[in-house]
Design a protein around this motif. Sequence first.
Motif, mmCIF file in Angstrom:
data_model
loop_
_atom_site.group_PDB
_atom_site.id
_atom_site.type_symbol
_atom_site.label_atom_id
_atom_site.label_comp_id
_atom_site.label_asym_id
_atom_site.label_seq_id
_atom_site.Cartn_x
_atom_site.Cartn_y
_atom_site.Cartn_z
ATOM 1 N N LEU A 1 0.803 -1.230 0.000
ATOM 2 C CA LEU A 1 0.000 0.000 0.000
ATOM 3 C C LEU A 1 0.836 1.280 0.000
ATOM 4 O O LEU A 1 0.273 2.373 -0.012
ATOM 5 N N HIS A 2 2.176 1.162 -0.016
ATOM 6 C CA HIS A 2 2.987 2.336 0.316
ATOM 7 C C HIS A 2 2.732 3.541 -0.591
ATOM 8 O O HIS A 2 2.773 4.668 -0.135
ATOM 9 N N ASP A 3 2.458 3.291 -1.880
ATOM 10 C CA ASP A 3 2.290 4.422 -2.809
ATOM 11 C C ASP A 3 0.837 4.712 -3.149
ATOM 12 O O ASP A 3 0.564 5.419 -4.122
ATOM 13 N N HIS B 1 5.340 7.473 6.558
ATOM 14 C CA HIS B 1 6.768 7.789 6.748
ATOM 15 C C HIS B 1 7.722 7.037 5.809
ATOM 16 O O HIS B 1 8.923 6.993 6.064
ATOM 17 N N HIS B 2 7.207 6.475 4.705
ATOM 18 C CA HIS B 2 8.100 5.657 3.867
ATOM 19 C C HIS B 2 9.119 6.484 3.070
ATOM 20 O O HIS B 2 10.023 5.908 2.471
ATOM 21 N N HIS B 3 8.987 7.820 3.067
ATOM 22 C CA HIS B 3 10.019 8.647 2.420
ATOM 23 C C HIS B 3 10.860 9.446 3.418
ATOM 24 O O HIS B 3 11.550 10.389 3.041
ATOM 25 N N GLU B 4 10.823 9.068 4.682
ATOM 26 C CA GLU B 4 11.752 9.668 5.642
ATOM 27 C C GLU B 4 13.136 9.072 5.384
ATOM 28 O O GLU B 4 13.265 8.012 4.780
HETATM 29 FE FE FE2 Z 1 6.492 6.563 -2.380
#
Ligand code: FE2
Length: 203
Positions: free
Chosen positions: A57-59, A112-115
């Motif tokens: 589901l991240h994107d 927070h997957h782009h931290e």
């Molecule tokens: Fe992403």
Amino acid sequence: MTTVLHQFAESLGTAIDAKDPHTSMHSDEVAEVSHALALTMGLSPREADIIHVAAHLHDIGKIGVPDAVLRKQGALNTKEWQAIRRHPELGANILKPVAALRDLGVVDMVLHHHERWDGKGYPARLRGVQIPLGARIISLADSLSAMLQNRPYRNAMDFTKAHDEILRCSATQFDPSVVIAFRKSADTILKMVSYLSNKEQAA
Ligand SMILES: [Fe+2]
Ligand SMILES: [Fe+2]
């Protein structure tokens, strides 16, 4: 973790991948690699399953980013970057109504997957262990998958080059302990991504 939740996550991940001709199977790939990394780090099968679901589901927030921006060839202007950088928050907002996803920490992993480990990521500029562990794992898997894909402006990197690039970004972009798990499981992960890319070519 219910099977139904996993199936829904997989189908939503496939839906978002379908928007972009360059990223078919990206969500599946990130989900498989994240799962392998989590197990290598010694997390329980249940924890690894939760991270796997979050990775599918991240994107999902890219559903709210205009296609003209997602598909643009060439450099993005400031406004377009801002639109892209909103996708973690959009994704968290889309998933928040599902209590199970909130309670399992999936919403925070997506948010927070782009931290980055050094605090230079987005949206919250969290650093180090402030970043949920699942998000730190997804971040590495996501970058690997992106490097292995052809993009309009560059050809896919081979696995060895992507591997070296990840090692180089330990403790800046990535959690060093996730990088160690990646080194340990690199052979398994290479087999996994090769299998997925063959499947994609056959489709
Ligand atoms: Fe992403
Ligand atoms: Fe899956």
